[in-house]
Write an enzyme that holds these catalytic residues in place. Structure first.
Site, mmCIF file in Angstrom:
data_model
loop_
_atom_site.group_PDB
_atom_site.id
_atom_site.type_symbol
_atom_site.label_atom_id
_atom_site.label_comp_id
_atom_site.label_asym_id
_atom_site.label_seq_id
_atom_site.Cartn_x
_atom_site.Cartn_y
_atom_site.Cartn_z
ATOM 1 N N SER A 1 1.539 -3.611 -5.536
ATOM 2 C CA SER A 1 0.693 -3.039 -4.498
ATOM 3 C C SER A 1 -0.240 -1.973 -5.073
ATOM 4 C CB SER A 1 1.553 -2.503 -3.355
ATOM 5 O OG SER A 1 0.775 -2.347 -2.200
ATOM 6 N N HIS B 1 4.422 -9.330 0.622
ATOM 7 C CA HIS B 1 3.748 -8.269 -0.130
ATOM 8 C C HIS B 1 4.765 -7.714 -1.114
ATOM 9 C CE1 HIS B 1 0.597 -5.219 -0.681
ATOM 10 N NE2 HIS B 1 1.561 -4.293 -0.716
ATOM 11 N N ASP C 1 -1.473 -11.927 2.419
ATOM 12 C CA ASP C 1 -0.832 -10.657 2.073
ATOM 13 C C ASP C 1 -0.585 -9.832 3.334
ATOM 14 O OD1 ASP C 1 -1.119 -7.624 1.383
ATOM 15 O OD2 ASP C 1 -0.609 -8.576 -0.526
#
Length: 428
Positions: free
Chosen positions: A210, A373, A306
């Protein structure tokens, strides 16, 4: 239809519900107060940190690794938002992995204003005073061969994230007591690890999830330059392919948000010159404008839908005041036909963004059609029974095949809802 859902990892807001649930304090940080106290962008700054293993209860039997603070970092100005020392967790390698190093950059949102950064410096995302003294090493950080077949016996490091700009800022705001020193933290951590044996590495991999996945792209070539040419060096970005996308109202939510980060934290001077010599600094914080010019072999691991980008870039509440996307945002199976069509457009945007990147022989790619994610940190999505696959190849296998040059890995999934192996996130 049930078969199409795959395995659902359920995150219950405010309650530790399952082994991958979100601890209540995390969401208290995200949504404390009413709408006037915590703005949309403030909630956006923290929601990103609820994904992935860092927000989850450690699974039974997980390796717990202690914290090391980087002594001497303060003298170099390499400090967290509140001026405290940065840190990392290191588990030493063994056997034939004793001279191999995997460095993972922690993710956890960003802060784009004085207000959000002042709030952040009172959390573990802005101060080492709040760091956990031990964290679980799972997924790509696991020390078990049956959980992490290619990297289990490497030296594995997780660098804690406490600057709020993907380890890329270098500025300060004395009036607010804020130090924006992500770039210096990166350099100090690298120097410390090199002194502890990383300089002798014969193999190295920089990874991140991330905000850390974005950081692994930003710092990939810098990482390569730390080592002699004889060292095999590559980079992995998990869920770091943030797209410069238009939201459902026609606005530019994420561009405006990233613009605030870049401006406030002095990120521009640390962005790759190959990008800033022809684009503005905010554009150069988006990976789609960076990946073509990275010299070091890079692997992109991303969910085509995502979950963070759907919720916070495409259809945030501010862009959807009537709540049309409220159920779709929480569970992709609850999306209407027109919403799925919109999400397919986002997937197409992602595939177009990597077209040039895919053409490079040294690049690697794994884009699965999941609502997820961060898939490298969690054991259930990295490697194991019933983990997500593309063409019968798990994420861990794909990354390992690419790193060790066992195969050319350019895996792009078919569009939703064809993948029955996804561990889709569901929010309640």
């Amino acid at each position: 239809m049930e078969g199409l859902k795959g395995f659902w990892c359920v995150i219950v807001l405010g309650v530790l519900f399952s082994k991958w649930g979100v601890e209540s304090f995390e969401l208290d940080e995200s949504f404390a107060g009413n709408e006037t106290d915590v703005s949309f962008l403030e909630s956006m700054s923290y929601l990103e940190s609820v994904y992935g293993v860092s927000a989850a209860a450690p699974p039974p039997g997980a390796l717990m690794v202690g914290l090391t603070l980087v002594q001497g970092a303060a003298a170099k100005g390499a400090v967290c938002l509140d001026g405290t020392l940065p840190g990392y967790h290191l588990h030493r390698g063994f056997g034939n992995g004793a001279n191999s190093w995997l460095v993972q950059l922690e993710g956890g949102g960003w802060c784009n204003s004085i207000r959000t950064c002042v709030y952040r410096k009172k959390t573990r995302r802005g101060s080492s005073n709040y760091f956990e003294r031990q964290i679980a090493f799972t997924g790509i950080l696991s020390n078990k061969a049956w959980e992490n077949p290619d990297f289990f016996n490497w030296n594995r490091v997780k660098i804690r994230y406490c600057d709020g700009a993907s380890f890329a800022g270098d500025s300060e705001n004395k009036a607010a007591g804020l130090q924006f020193r992500g770039q210096r933290i990166w350099l100090a951590a690298m120097e410390d690890l090199m002194s502890k044996g990383m300089r002798y590495a014969n193999q190295a991999l920089l990874s991140g999830c991330s905000a850390g996945g974005l950081a692994s792209i930003l710092h990939c070539d810098e990482f390569r330059d730390l080592f002699p040419r004889s060292t095999k060096v590559k980079c992995l970005s998990d869920a770091g392919l943030f797209l410069d996308a238009v939201d459902v109202s026609g606005g530019r939510t994420i561009r405006n948000f990233f613009g605030g980060i870049v401006s406030l934290q002095g990120v521009g001077r640390n962005l790759p010159r190959t990008c800033t010599n022809h684009l503005d600094p905010t554009s150069c914080f988006f990976p789609q404008n960076l990946i073509a010019n990275i010299r070091t072999p890079l692997f992109l691991l991303n969910a085509a839908y995502d979950a963070w980008q759907v919720q916070e870039s495409l259809a945030p509440s501010k862009a959807d005041p009537r709540g049309t996307w409220r159920f779709c945002n929480k569970n992709i199976d609850q999306c209407s036909g027109s919403q799925i069509q919109y999400l397919q457009g986002f997937r197409n945007h992602m595939l177009n963004a990597v077209k040039g990147f895919v053409a490079s022989r040294q690049s690697g790619l794994f884009i699965n059609s999941c609502f997820a994610h961060c898939q490298s940190e969690r054991q259930d999505t990295w490697f194991g029974k019933n983990c997500p696959v593309i063409g019968n190849k798990a994420v861990a296998t794909a990354v390992g095949d690419w790193y060790f040059d066992r195969a050319n890995v350019k895996a792009i999934d078919c569009a939703y809802p064809c993948d029955r192996t996804c561990h889709n996130l569901a929010f309640h």
